[in-house]
Design a protein around this motif. Structure first.
Motif, PDB file in Angstrom:
ATOM      1  N   PHE A 113       0.904  -1.227   0.141  1.00 48.06           N
ATOM      2  CA  PHE A 113      -0.010   0.618  -0.077  1.00 48.06           C
ATOM      3  C   PHE A 113       1.171   1.300   0.125  1.00 48.06           C
ATOM      4  O   PHE A 113       1.826   1.303   0.507  1.00 48.06           O
ATOM      5  CB  PHE A 113      -0.492   0.124   1.170  1.00 48.06           C
ATOM      6  N   VAL A 114       0.401   2.654  -0.498  1.00 45.31           N
ATOM      7  CA  VAL A 114       0.980   3.456  -1.145  1.00 45.31           C
ATOM      8  C   VAL A 114       0.102   4.757  -0.168  1.00 45.31           C
ATOM      9  O   VAL A 114      -0.771   4.924   0.295  1.00 45.31           O
ATOM     10  CB  VAL A 114       1.413   4.050  -2.047  1.00 45.31           C
ATOM     11  N   LEU A 115       0.980   5.462   0.832  1.00 46.86           N
ATOM     12  CA  LEU A 115      -0.077   6.403   1.861  1.00 46.86           C
ATOM     13  C   LEU A 115       0.026   7.504   0.842  1.00 46.86           C
ATOM     14  O   LEU A 115       1.298   7.888   0.736  1.00 46.86           O
ATOM     15  CB  LEU A 115       0.362   7.049   3.159  1.00 46.86           C
ATOM     16  N   LEU A 116      -0.914   8.553   0.917  1.00 50.16           N
ATOM     17  CA  LEU A 116      -1.251   9.773  -0.266  1.00 50.16           C
ATOM     18  C   LEU A 116      -2.033  11.017   0.701  1.00 50.16           C
ATOM     19  O   LEU A 116      -2.638  10.741   1.759  1.00 50.16           O
ATOM     20  CB  LEU A 116      -2.368   9.537  -1.221  1.00 50.16           C
ATOM     21  N   SER A 159       6.868   5.790   1.663  1.00 49.82           N
ATOM     22  CA  SER A 159       5.492   6.266   1.848  1.00 49.82           C
ATOM     23  C   SER A 159       4.599   4.776   2.197  1.00 49.82           C
ATOM     24  O   SER A 159       3.938   5.003   1.901  1.00 49.82           O
ATOM     25  CB  SER A 159       5.095   7.249   0.629  1.00 49.82           C
ATOM     26  N   GLN A 160       5.239   3.899   1.581  1.00 54.15           N
ATOM     27  CA  GLN A 160       5.392   2.267   1.406  1.00 54.15           C
ATOM     28  C   GLN A 160       5.092   1.538   2.657  1.00 54.15           C
ATOM     29  O   GLN A 160       5.686   1.284   3.393  1.00 54.15           O
ATOM     30  CB  GLN A 160       5.512   1.798   0.535  1.00 54.15           C
ATOM     31  N   LEU A 161       4.230   0.706   2.927  1.00 52.51           N
ATOM     32  CA  LEU A 161       3.911  -0.451   3.461  1.00 52.51           C
ATOM     33  C   LEU A 161       3.844  -1.661   3.418  1.00 52.51           C
ATOM     34  O   LEU A 161       2.530  -2.203   2.249  1.00 52.51           O
ATOM     35  CB  LEU A 161       2.918  -0.100   4.383  1.00 52.51           C
ATOM     36  N   GLU A 162       3.661  -3.029   3.871  1.00 50.16           N
ATOM     37  CA  GLU A 162       3.730  -4.432   3.536  1.00 50.16           C
ATOM     38  C   GLU A 162       2.496  -4.893   4.114  1.00 50.16           C
ATOM     39  O   GLU A 162       3.413  -5.438   5.799  1.00 50.16           O
ATOM     40  CB  GLU A 162       4.523  -5.210   2.770  1.00 50.16           C
ATOM     41  N   PHE A 163       2.017  -5.590   3.903  1.00 52.77           N
ATOM     42  CA  PHE A 163       0.710  -6.465   4.803  1.00 52.77           C
ATOM     43  C   PHE A 163       1.159  -8.597   4.119  1.00 52.77           C
ATOM     44  O   PHE A 163       1.260  -8.280   3.079  1.00 52.77           O
ATOM     45  CB  PHE A 163      -0.696  -6.553   4.558  1.00 52.77           C
ATOM     46  N   VAL A 206       3.439   9.969   0.660  1.00 46.05           N
ATOM     47  CA  VAL A 206       3.850  11.241   2.024  1.00 46.05           C
ATOM     48  C   VAL A 206       4.154   9.941   2.759  1.00 46.05           C
ATOM     49  O   VAL A 206       4.034   8.920   2.902  1.00 46.05           O
ATOM     50  CB  VAL A 206       2.342  11.641   2.606  1.00 46.05           C
ATOM     51  N   PRO A 207       5.738  10.611   3.443  1.00 48.90           N
ATOM     52  CA  PRO A 207       6.715   9.270   3.681  1.00 48.90           C
ATOM     53  C   PRO A 207       6.231   8.716   5.208  1.00 48.90           C
ATOM     54  O   PRO A 207       6.940   9.443   6.019  1.00 48.90           O
ATOM     55  CB  PRO A 207       7.781  10.399   4.049  1.00 48.90           C
ATOM     56  N   LEU A 208       4.286   8.439   5.763  1.00 50.41           N
ATOM     57  CA  LEU A 208       4.025   8.301   7.076  1.00 50.41           C
ATOM     58  C   LEU A 208       3.622   6.849   7.241  1.00 50.41           C
ATOM     59  O   LEU A 208       3.118   6.365   8.205  1.00 50.41           O
ATOM     60  CB  LEU A 208       3.125   8.563   7.101  1.00 50.41           C
ATOM     61  N   ALA A 209       4.401   6.336   6.239  1.00 53.32           N
ATOM     62  CA  ALA A 209       4.541   4.147   6.748  1.00 53.32           C
ATOM     63  C   ALA A 209       5.042   4.079   8.385  1.00 53.32           C
ATOM     64  O   ALA A 209       4.602   3.335   9.034  1.00 53.32           O
ATOM     65  CB  ALA A 209       4.969   3.838   5.451  1.00 53.32           C
ATOM     66  N   ASP A 210       6.026   4.548   8.780  1.00 59.58           N
ATOM     67  CA  ASP A 210       6.214   4.176   9.839  1.00 59.58           C
ATOM     68  C   ASP A 210       4.901   4.650  11.178  1.00 59.58           C
ATOM     69  O   ASP A 210       5.503   3.569  12.074  1.00 59.58           O
ATOM     70  CB  ASP A 210       7.223   5.105  10.398  1.00 59.58           C
ATOM     71  N   ARG A 259      -0.497  -6.326  15.921  1.00 61.68           N
ATOM     72  CA  ARG A 259      -1.574  -7.406  15.187  1.00 61.68           C
ATOM     73  C   ARG A 259      -1.477  -8.092  14.285  1.00 61.68           C
ATOM     74  O   ARG A 259      -2.057  -9.271  13.827  1.00 61.68           O
ATOM     75  CB  ARG A 259      -2.901  -7.351  14.970  1.00 61.68           C
ATOM     76  N   ASP A 260      -0.521  -7.877  13.342  1.00 63.14           N
ATOM     77  CA  ASP A 260      -0.009  -8.301  12.111  1.00 63.14           C
ATOM     78  C   ASP A 260       0.796  -7.557  11.732  1.00 63.14           C
ATOM     79  O   ASP A 260       1.448  -6.867  11.865  1.00 63.14           O
ATOM     80  CB  ASP A 260      -1.594  -7.673  10.857  1.00 63.14           C
ATOM     81  N   THR A 261       0.983  -9.251  10.305  1.00 60.07           N
ATOM     82  CA  THR A 261       2.920  -9.003  10.188  1.00 60.07           C
ATOM     83  C   THR A 261       2.718  -7.666   9.580  1.00 60.07           C
ATOM     84  O   THR A 261       2.418  -7.593   8.236  1.00 60.07           O
ATOM     85  CB  THR A 261       3.110 -10.072   9.279  1.00 60.07           C
ATOM     86  N   VAL A 262       3.461  -6.058   9.375  1.00 62.26           N
ATOM     87  CA  VAL A 262       2.560  -5.044   8.353  1.00 62.26           C
ATOM     88  C   VAL A 262       4.799  -4.612   8.770  1.00 62.26           C
ATOM     89  O   VAL A 262       5.010  -4.571  10.290  1.00 62.26           O
ATOM     90  CB  VAL A 262       1.998  -4.577   8.511  1.00 62.26           C
ATOM     91  N   VAL A 263       4.951  -4.435   7.836  1.00 61.11           N
ATOM     92  CA  VAL A 263       6.269  -3.913   7.004  1.00 61.11           C
ATOM     93  C   VAL A 263       6.649  -2.638   6.654  1.00 61.11           C
ATOM     94  O   VAL A 263       6.087  -2.765   5.549  1.00 61.11           O
ATOM     95  CB  VAL A 263       7.417  -4.661   7.146  1.00 61.11           C
TER      96      VAL A 263
END
Length: 393
Positions: A11-14, A45-49, A22-26, A35-39
């Motif tokens: 996913f990407v945050l916009l 700006s990107q995160l992965e589930f 926008v660089p808010l993935a952290d 709760r989940d495996t998310v990195v």
């Protein structure tokens, strides 16, 4: 025996006004990661589930939907749009990113290319008993990978414009050292030799940087299919995963020995990236162009024996919708063209937690043979290939 399944969604945050990444993935990971495996993914700006090991469609849909709902709630509170799209409308500005570990090595190897790698995919892992089985599955998958890309195409925009491609993400990927249809492998030894020979060439710093659209996972006992764009809705992710699992699960020496010509299939992959499901696709049997809906019907027939009745209904429902309304790229293109950034942002918000309610129920009784019936699209796409929508070349 049920074949295990794993699904990774990126996913990407916009920004809600500009739809710039926008660089808010952290921040999202801190809120959701317990709760989940998310990195974090490549850009901030990107995160992965990454799902747990899954065994059926219901588990898969529940897992993806639960995370997506949590992400949607966090995004609403944070005032951003969390988007399941292969490319953002506007990427993060180049420069200023701080990579660490193996990402720092990749960034150094790829130099300016790295700043365009703001792409999001759907990765599907299918469990295999041994690597020899995996080689047979890879060979089976090869001619179907362009069809999977066409069905999953969901990245029409870049730098604020319509690229004219259904999957601009795949065009970015083609510029890296390895991408595309993997070679035809005679056995595990041939595969391992190919991996070893790539070491150190270009940006191949480790086996995980072998970026073929399908490969044996370097970390898990799975076949990993990486061809698909990130999907707007959870149901389409699950349907694509079921198709991939069925192709792997029904692979044998007879159906895996076809079409060793890699050049044709890489060209077919580019064709699928350009047109999606709007015109023609390369037929895996004839290696010639055919109407997209006819090739999709062949795919539906090819996977039927690898699906339960319920799974087949869900898959056929997904395929019917794509034929009738286009892929995610078409939906994004229509939203931006008709209502600008506000409409596209609303589509991305709504789709994040949209599990396509009723699609499974409406698909009951739909057979793969029904997919070749003429379907009149319900939407006026207004894209560069609109005149080709009914399967004409």
């Amino acid at each position: 025996m049920t074949i295990s399944l794993g699904i990774e969604e990126e996913f990407v945050l916009l920004d809600p006004e500009t739809l710039r990444a926008v660089p808010l993935a952290d921040c999202a990971i801190a809120a959701l990661g317990g709760r989940d495996t998310v990195v974090r993914e490549y850009f901030p700006s990107q995160l992965e589930f990454a799902s747990p090991v899954l065994h059926d469609a219901a588990d898969a849909l529940a897992s993806l939907a639960r995370f997506r709902c949590g992400l949607a709630a966090w995004a609403a509170e944070a005032g951003v749009v969390a988007a399941a799209t292969g490319t953002p409308l506007h990427p993060e500005p180049a420069g200023g990113q701080d990579w660490a570990g193996r990402y720092a090595q990749i960034a150094d190897d790829t130099r300016w290319l790295t700043y365009d790698h703001q792409i999001n995919g759907l990765h599907v892992h299918v469990g295999i008993p041994d690597r020899a089985t995996g080689i047979v599955a890879l060979n089976r998958l090869r001619p179907w990978l362009p069809v999977l890309l066409a069905l999953s195409a969901n990245s029409p925009h870049w730098s604020g414009v319509d690229t004219g491609f259904a999957s601009w993400r795949s065009l970015h990927s083609r510029r890296w050292t390895t991408y595309g249809i993997p070679p035809h492998f005679a056995d595990v030894d041939a595969y391992e030799m190919a991996i070893a020979r790539h070491a150190g060439i270009g940006a191949t710093s480790d086996p995980r940087t072998i970026n073929w659209c399908a490969r044996l996972s370097p970390r898990y006992p799975t076949v990993e299919v990486r061809v698909c764009d990130s999907q707007l809705g959870a149901h389409s992710s699950v349907a694509l995963a079921l198709i991939i699992r069925a192709l792997v699960g029904t692979a044998d020496d007879a159906n895996a020995a076809k079409s060793p010509d890699a050049g044709v299939w890489d060209a077919a992959l580019w064709h699928a990236a350009r047109h999606g499901v709007s015109a023609t696709l390369v037929d895996p049997d004839t290696m010639t162009l055919a109407p997209a809906r006819a090739v999709i019907a062949k795919l539906a027939a090819a996977v039927t024996t690898g699906l339960t009745v319920e799974e087949n209904a869900a898959v056929c429902g997904f395929l019917q919708r794509v034929i009738a309304e286009g892929s995610g790229a078409d939906r994004q293109r229509i939203a931006l063209a008709s209502g600008g950034r506000a409409a596209l942002g609303q589509l991305l918000r709504d789709a994040l937690s949209d599990s396509w309610p009723g699609v499974v129920a409406s698909a009951v009784g739909v057979k793969s043979g029904d997919l070749v019936r003429p379907v009149t699209p319900r939407l006026d796409r207004g894209d560069p290939t609109a005149a080709q929508r009914n399967g004409s070349p």
